[in-house]
Design a protein around this motif. Structure first.
Motif: not given
Lengths: 345, 304
Positions: B177-183, B216-223, B225-232
């Motif tokens: 979870w930590p990277p998501y907090v940052r974003i 929270i809804p406005l954070c979705f786009p960058s989240l 991206v982060r999630a997609t990169l994270d999935m790898a």
């Protein structure tokens, strides 16, 4: 001038103090996590220590002796106290203090990760420079593909493929383990790093054999490291190449080679060192998986074996060691960055 | 929607003159897509992930054999026209097992994202919006958590809770979870001072309401991206746990488990370990490519 240097000293001292506080908090955090994991373990620690076939009386007495009846925060404090005295408990499986076990297996992991980071830096940095200097060309594209592949492929799979090709098919490299069986125990253990020990003893055949065994696991770790370092190098270089001083140097008539070697590269140096340091930490993690593939008798294999024996002390001890190195490397790169990078002044 | 309005809607979207807020959203989506589509790498990533989805959904129709059916007379057969990727030590068809493995991968990826991202989102948004000591405490905790080695911690968790697919997922999520907090925090900080938040505050909205419905809804786009990169990375860790025997358990057709089986047959059957490895590699690469592309679309400044 003197005032300036004492000012500088103050600044460094401040940074160090701040980082020390962060380090302390992070370390306590790590201990808290391992402590909690140790407590949620479904296995009763008393039974783990003395076995299930004892009377209730002995059970109660042992429980009291182990401090398990104390309030939880007292237990945590005594846990910290024990760890600070390098008492990680006794391994349920080897019946030896975990610290001794780890001291025995850690050099193998250290050697592997060090070779990995060497390969990573020696390949990654030139690769990243190459890509940055040829931005947008096919060279850049090729480097992008190579690096992306490097950190998309699981490290244990890279190891398996290398073993299939270079050991099973071609027979060029040594197989699993650190040494071929007939070289085992020939050199006295000084550092625990076989390459160095063999060189110190002047046993070059052993050296060559150890090297042959190191190449494949080193490469499978090093490729991932090279990919990451290369990618970062490229972006650091591109950042610098955009700066005005580069144009000035070029206008002055400096050759591209001079610009890169005398100006751009030194300006990336700090970032590069921190990247390499952080990657080193990641390699220790990657070593856990690589060691399984190559039957490498290091910390990773020790931890994996302990996991299957539900040997919690051993697993948590290994977690603590790797976690601590991780934290220290983080701290090191942070301090270095703050002290050396003029922009953070 | 009728045919006539659809064409005009399409025209309005294409020429960037939306007539309603819904159309404006569609317009944004359309131009985002056009930017994404310019990058062949991102499209390749998208194609790989689309393929993963299709394989997972239609696995029973694509796989020629039952992935768990043992055929002891057909052990360790090399790749052929019948068994495209050969057979394993129990005579199971490796191709069919790789196809079914996509279901495990998808399951892992989705669950990790669904657990880790919201935790990070809520902590980050609350931290950024409330500021003060809440912010300090949360950010310190996040920094501490970020400094931990992720795979090793996941290993320790799984050892404590017992091996298994769901425990592995939980362990990956809990350490992720930590990277998501940052974003989420960074996004919140940039939104917090905007006029519309002030307007909502004047209208008497509670802080909880503002965080939940307006930040929270406005954070979705960058989240995203982060999630997609994270999935790898998630795929690699999950496969690693499976490989070590701590994630999904045999005989599951999970790629890490299959690789782990295959490592005992390197000399007699290289294909058993090779093909699941290629599958992990491709999917991880797909997420990396798509994540890179999405980042360029959503935030062209952040190039690294």
């Amino acid at each position: 001038m003197a005032a300036r240097s004492s000012e500088r000293l103050m600044r460094v001292a401040k940074i160090v103090a701040r980082q020390a506080a962060i380090l302390l908090a992070t370390f306590v955090g790590l201990l808290l996590v391992t402590f909690v994991i140790g407590r949620v373990m479904p296995l009763d620690p008393v039974i783990a220590a003395i076995g299930p076939d004892v009377s209730q009386e002995i059970y109660d007495r042992t429980r009291e002796q182990m401090g398990l009846n104390d309030p939880i925060w007292v237990q945590f404090l005594s846990y910290i106290w024990a760890i600070l005295h390098l008492d990680f408990g006794v391994s349920f499986f080897t019946k030896q203090p975990v610290v001794e076990d780890i001291a025995r297996v850690f050099p193998a992991t250290l050697e592997l990760a060090s070779v990995g980071i060497l390969i990573g830096a020696l390949i990654g940095i030139p690769l990243g420079m190459l890509a940055a200097l040829n931005r947008g060309t096919w060279i850049d594209g090729a480097v992008r593909v190579v690096t992306l592949a490097g950190y998309s492929a699981p490290v244990f799979w890279k190891g398996l493929v290398l073993l299939i090709v270079f050991y099973a098919w071609l027979g060029w490299a040594g197989g699993p383990g650190r040494l071929s069986i007939f070289y085992e125990g020939l050199v006295p253990q000084v550092t625990g790093l076989l390459l160095i020990d063999a060189a110190l003893a002047g046993e070059w055949e052993v050296f060559r054999d150890a090297f042959g065994h190191l190449v494949l696991p080193g490469l499978s770790l090093g490729y991932g490291a090279a990919a990451y370092i290369g990618r970062m190098t490229r972006s650091f270089m591109l950042d610098q190449l955009k700066q005005e001083y580069v144009s000035v140097a070029r206008v002055k008539g400096m050759s591209e080679r001079q610009v890169v070697l005398n100006h751009v590269l030194p300006n990336c140096a700090v970032q590069l060192v921190t990247t390499v340091a952080l990657t080193y930490g990641l390699l220790l993690e990657g070593a856990v998986l690589t060691e399984t593939v190559f039957a490498w008798p290091g910390l990773g294999q020790y931890m994996t074996k302990s996991m299957f024996n539900a040997d919690m002390n051993a697993v948590l001890g290994g977690t603590l060691v790797i976690g601590t190195i991780f934290i220290l490397l983080n701290l090191f790169s942070d301090v270095l960055y703050r002290i050396l990078d003029p922009r953070t002044r | 929607m009728s045919e006539a309005t659809a064409t005009t809607l399409w025209g309005r979207i294409r020429s960037d003159v939306p007539a309603s807020s819904r159309e404006a959203r569609l317009t944004r989506l359309y131009f985002g897509w056009r930017r994404l589509a310019r990058s062949s790498a991102a499209l390749a990533g998208l194609a790989i992930i689309a393929l993963l989805l299709l394989l997972a959904i239609f696995a029973p129709f694509i796989a020629p054999f039952d992935p768990y059916a043992q055929e002891l007379s057909a052990q360790l057969r090399p790749p052929s026209t019948i068994n495209l990727f050969g057979t394993d030590e129990f005579g199971r068809d490796v191709f069919s097992r790789v196809i079914y493995g996509s279901r495990y991968t998808l399951y892992i990826v989705v669950l990790v994202a669904v657990i880790a991202a919201p935790i990070g989102l809520i902590i980050g948004a609350a931290s950024g919006f409330l500021g003060g000591w809440v912010d300090t405490v949360f950010m310190r905790l996040t920094d501490i958590a970020l400094a931990f080695p992720r795979l090793i911690l996941a290993l320790a968790f799984v050892t404590a809770f017992g091996p298994g697919l769901n425990n592995a997922i939980l362990a990956i999520a809990v350490t992720g979870w930590p990277p998501y907090v940052r974003i989420a925090r960074a996004e919140t900080l940039s939104i917090r001072k905007s006029d519309y938040i002030a307007a909502i505050q004047l209208m008497g909205a509670s802080r909880l309401r503002i965080i939940l419905f307006h930040i929270i809804p406005l954070c979705f786009p960058s989240l995203l991206v982060r999630a997609t990169l994270d999935m790898a990375g998630v795929i690699l860790i999950a496969a690693g746990l499976g490989f070590l025997g701590l994630g999904a358990q045999p005989p599951s057709a999970e790629w890490g488990v299959m690789l782990s089986n295959g490592k005992d047959y390197l000399l007699s059957g290289w294909w058993v370990a090779t093909f699941p490895g290629i599958a992990i590699f491709l999917v991880s690469m797909g997420f990396n490519l798509l994540g890179d592309g999405l980042r360029d679309v959503l935030d062209p400044r952040q190039e690294d």
